[in-house]
Scaffold this motif. Structure first.
Motif, PDB file in Angstrom:
ATOM      1  N   UNK A 198     -16.849   2.784  -0.283  1.00  0.00           N
ATOM      2  CA  UNK A 198     -15.631   3.034   0.101  1.00  0.00           C
ATOM      3  C   UNK A 198     -14.876   2.384  -0.039  1.00  0.00           C
ATOM      4  N   UNK A 199     -15.042   1.222  -0.702  1.00  0.00           N
ATOM      5  CA  UNK A 199     -13.238   0.637  -1.065  1.00  0.00           C
ATOM      6  C   UNK A 199     -12.720   1.403  -1.843  1.00  0.00           C
ATOM      7  N   UNK A 200     -13.547   1.678  -3.114  1.00  0.00           N
ATOM      8  CA  UNK A 200     -13.245   2.284  -4.326  1.00  0.00           C
ATOM      9  C   UNK A 200     -12.451   3.457  -3.895  1.00  0.00           C
ATOM     10  N   UNK A 201     -12.835   3.884  -2.428  1.00  0.00           N
ATOM     11  CA  UNK A 201     -12.469   4.946  -2.022  1.00  0.00           C
ATOM     12  C   UNK A 201     -10.704   5.139  -1.381  1.00  0.00           C
ATOM     13  N   UNK A 202     -11.070   4.109  -1.127  1.00  0.00           N
ATOM     14  CA  UNK A 202      -9.507   3.366  -0.505  1.00  0.00           C
ATOM     15  C   UNK A 202      -8.750   3.481  -1.615  1.00  0.00           C
ATOM     16  N   UNK A 203      -8.813   2.500  -2.268  1.00  0.00           N
ATOM     17  CA  UNK A 203      -8.363   2.383  -3.530  1.00  0.00           C
ATOM     18  C   UNK A 203      -7.416   3.779  -3.936  1.00  0.00           C
ATOM     19  N   UNK A 204      -8.815   4.628  -3.802  1.00  0.00           N
ATOM     20  CA  UNK A 204      -8.194   5.921  -5.103  1.00  0.00           C
ATOM     21  C   UNK A 204      -7.112   6.452  -4.059  1.00  0.00           C
ATOM     22  N   UNK A 205      -7.480   6.418  -2.761  1.00  0.00           N
ATOM     23  CA  UNK A 205      -6.428   7.173  -1.111  1.00  0.00           C
ATOM     24  C   UNK A 205      -4.982   6.119  -1.935  1.00  0.00           C
TER      25      UNK A 205
ATOM     26  N   UNK B 259       0.971  -1.675  -0.288  1.00  0.00           N
ATOM     27  CA  UNK B 259       0.082   0.241   0.217  1.00  0.00           C
ATOM     28  C   UNK B 259       1.416   0.964   0.104  1.00  0.00           C
ATOM     29  N   UNK B 260       0.581   2.345  -0.694  1.00  0.00           N
ATOM     30  CA  UNK B 260       1.124   3.052  -1.002  1.00  0.00           C
ATOM     31  C   UNK B 260       1.165   4.471   0.313  1.00  0.00           C
ATOM     32  N   UNK B 261       2.004   5.172   0.624  1.00  0.00           N
ATOM     33  CA  UNK B 261       1.850   6.382   1.791  1.00  0.00           C
ATOM     34  C   UNK B 261       0.453   6.393   1.004  1.00  0.00           C
ATOM     35  N   UNK B 262      -0.521   6.842   2.618  1.00  0.00           N
ATOM     36  CA  UNK B 262      -2.145   7.713   2.090  1.00  0.00           C
ATOM     37  C   UNK B 262      -1.652   9.357   2.326  1.00  0.00           C
ATOM     38  N   UNK B 263      -2.699   9.725   2.289  1.00  0.00           N
ATOM     39  CA  UNK B 263      -2.817  11.417   2.264  1.00  0.00           C
ATOM     40  C   UNK B 263      -2.979  11.453   3.962  1.00  0.00           C
ATOM     41  N   UNK B 264      -2.495  12.541   4.154  1.00  0.00           N
ATOM     42  CA  UNK B 264      -2.554  12.721   5.455  1.00  0.00           C
ATOM     43  C   UNK B 264      -3.834  13.976   5.262  1.00  0.00           C
TER      44      UNK B 264
ATOM     45  N   UNK C 190     -17.472   7.821 -15.275  1.00  0.00           N
ATOM     46  CA  UNK C 190     -15.995   8.129 -16.037  1.00  0.00           C
ATOM     47  C   UNK C 190     -15.588   6.542 -15.655  1.00  0.00           C
ATOM     48  N   UNK C 191     -16.566   5.611 -15.425  1.00  0.00           N
ATOM     49  CA  UNK C 191     -16.106   3.973 -14.649  1.00  0.00           C
ATOM     50  C   UNK C 191     -16.552   3.261 -15.275  1.00  0.00           C
TER      51      UNK C 191
ATOM     52  N   UNK D  46     -10.297  -1.918 -10.703  1.00  0.00           N
ATOM     53  CA  UNK D  46     -10.413  -0.438 -11.576  1.00  0.00           C
ATOM     54  C   UNK D  46      -9.940   0.901 -11.536  1.00  0.00           C
ATOM     55  N   UNK D  47     -10.778   1.338 -10.131  1.00  0.00           N
ATOM     56  CA  UNK D  47     -10.485   3.084  -9.789  1.00  0.00           C
ATOM     57  C   UNK D  47      -8.700   2.971  -9.562  1.00  0.00           C
ATOM     58  N   UNK D  48      -7.521   1.851  -8.853  1.00  0.00           N
ATOM     59  CA  UNK D  48      -6.213   1.807  -8.710  1.00  0.00           C
ATOM     60  C   UNK D  48      -5.505   1.594  -9.948  1.00  0.00           C
ATOM     61  N   UNK D  49      -5.797   1.402 -10.830  1.00  0.00           N
ATOM     62  CA  UNK D  49      -5.210   1.294 -12.057  1.00  0.00           C
ATOM     63  C   UNK D  49      -6.285   2.768 -12.925  1.00  0.00           C
ATOM     64  N   UNK D  50      -6.958   2.991 -12.904  1.00  0.00           N
ATOM     65  CA  UNK D  50      -7.109   4.727 -14.010  1.00  0.00           C
ATOM     66  C   UNK D  50      -6.910   5.903 -13.315  1.00  0.00           C
ATOM     67  N   UNK D  51      -6.888   6.414 -12.257  1.00  0.00           N
ATOM     68  CA  UNK D  51      -6.703   7.252 -11.880  1.00  0.00           C
ATOM     69  C   UNK D  51      -4.946   7.677 -11.816  1.00  0.00           C
ATOM     70  N   UNK D  52      -4.187   7.214 -11.847  1.00  0.00           N
ATOM     71  CA  UNK D  52      -3.043   7.253 -11.976  1.00  0.00           C
ATOM     72  C   UNK D  52      -2.837   7.367 -13.825  1.00  0.00           C
ATOM     73  N   UNK D  53      -4.009   7.213 -14.843  1.00  0.00           N
ATOM     74  CA  UNK D  53      -3.697   7.328 -16.306  1.00  0.00           C
ATOM     75  C   UNK D  53      -4.112   8.498 -16.343  1.00  0.00           C
ATOM     76  N   UNK D  54      -5.105   9.069 -15.628  1.00  0.00           N
ATOM     77  CA  UNK D  54      -5.862  10.144 -15.916  1.00  0.00           C
ATOM     78  C   UNK D  54      -5.351  10.855 -15.443  1.00  0.00           C
ATOM     79  N   UNK D  55      -4.498  10.835 -14.431  1.00  0.00           N
ATOM     80  CA  UNK D  55      -3.729  11.644 -13.798  1.00  0.00           C
ATOM     81  C   UNK D  55      -2.157  12.566 -15.125  1.00  0.00           C
TER      82      UNK D  55
END
Length: 313
Positions: free
Chosen positions: A222-229, A1-6, A148-149, A190-199
């Motif tokens: 909320x699972x999608x929120x965690x993936x986005x975080x 897991x990546x470092x989460x936003x504060x 979008x998804x 899907x969320x974890x894969x797509x946001x880096x592409x869109x960024x």
């Protein structure tokens, strides 16, 4: 897991996205007192209404009256949803009462046709004019991309199409792009894969804020929120009481509940700036106004108490 936003930024969209989906008209007085309570909960961004045609969404016929009557702390940034230039004209008559505008279109041609009776290209042409005028008026601008998804009519939506629309909105002046899971079709992978592409498609620029707008239609919000975080997203839209849903098609239920989102984030050590008990009060108020149970969990269970009172002996 990546470092989460504060810390995360939350835009409350219940007063617009939530209310517009309710079948019975909510009194203007009730809308105002609910928005005022939300403003006292520590939320710093709220979408409060939309200047759509009253015959299209009768629930929002009182957009001007709501804007003029609400009293929220000065640090709360208020946003209105603008469908077209006529809507912007009406909104600008109350320019001193709000700070941001949101515009929208779908990444699916079929959904866009059913929602606004335009092609994607036609929508973009109109939104460019809206965004240009809104920026001239000193308003911060967000462009929201629905479906979008995934689309209930077309199925999978090509991520590159979403990226192209996002870039077009940026080029038109949008300082924030929201990616909408309009009918709850997203999953965490899907969320974890797509946001880096869109960024990356937006040039990884700090000038454009990426915002996630999830629905809880199939219980994955909320699972999608965690993936986005996990991939660095720190801006979210949600609706108190889990109100909302897409008018087309039927069965597209509400957004993730703001109180559930705040509860999860704060328990994870991520600052939201929101007073959760005050937010739960607002959810209780809207439950009483609507006269029905809500979909959110925290409004029923209450916030976590790590030091609960001892039971009576």
């Amino acid at each position: 897991m990546a470092e989460l936003p504060q810390r995360v930024r939350i835009r409350e969209v219940g007063p617009r996205d939530g209310f517009q989906n309710e079948p019975e008209t909510i009194d203007t007085f009730d809308k105002v007192r609910l928005i005022d309570q939300l403003g006292r909960s520590g939320l710093r961004r709220m979408e409060v209404t939309s200047f759509v045609r009253p015959d299209v969404i009768p629930q929002l016929h009182d957009a001007a009256a709501v804007l003029e009557a609400i009293e929220v702390p000065p640090e709360v940034s208020l946003s209105v949803l603008i469908p077209n230039e006529r809507g912007l004209d009406r909104a600008l008559e109350h320019r001193d009462r709000f700070h941001e505008v949101s515009v929208f279109l779908s990444a699916s041609e079929t959904h866009n046709r059913k929602n606004v009776n335009r092609s994607i290209a036609e929508s973009l042409d109109g939104l460019r004019r809206v965004l240009d005028r809104a920026r001239e008026a000193g308003l911060r601008c967000e462009g929201v991309i629905a479906t979008s998804f995934g689309c209930p009519y077309e199925g999978r939506v090509p991520p590159e199409r979403v990226a192209q629309i996002a870039a077009a909105l940026r080029d038109a002046g949008a300082q924030e792009v929201g990616f909408g899971d309009t009918t709850g079709m997203a999953n965490p992978r899907q969320v974890r894969e797509l946001f880096p592409q869109w960024r990356e498609a937006l040039g990884a620029s700090d000038d454009v804020e990426l915002t996630a707008h999830f629905h809880n239609t199939r219980g994955q919000g909320l699972a999608n929120v965690l993936a986005a975080l996990d991939v660095g997203v720190d801006s979210f839209e949600s609706s108190f009481g889990e109100l909302g849903g897409c008018p087309v098609p039927a069965g597209a239920t509400g957004n993730i509940a703001t109180e559930d989102l705040v509860s999860m984030l704060e328990e994870m050590g991520i600052d939201t700036g929101v007073d959760l008990p005050a937010l739960v009060v607002a959810s209780g108020m809207v439950r009483d106004v609507l006269g029905r149970p809500l979909g959110s969990h925290v409004s029923t269970a209450g916030p976590v108490e790590w030091n609960p009172p001892a039971p009576p002996s």
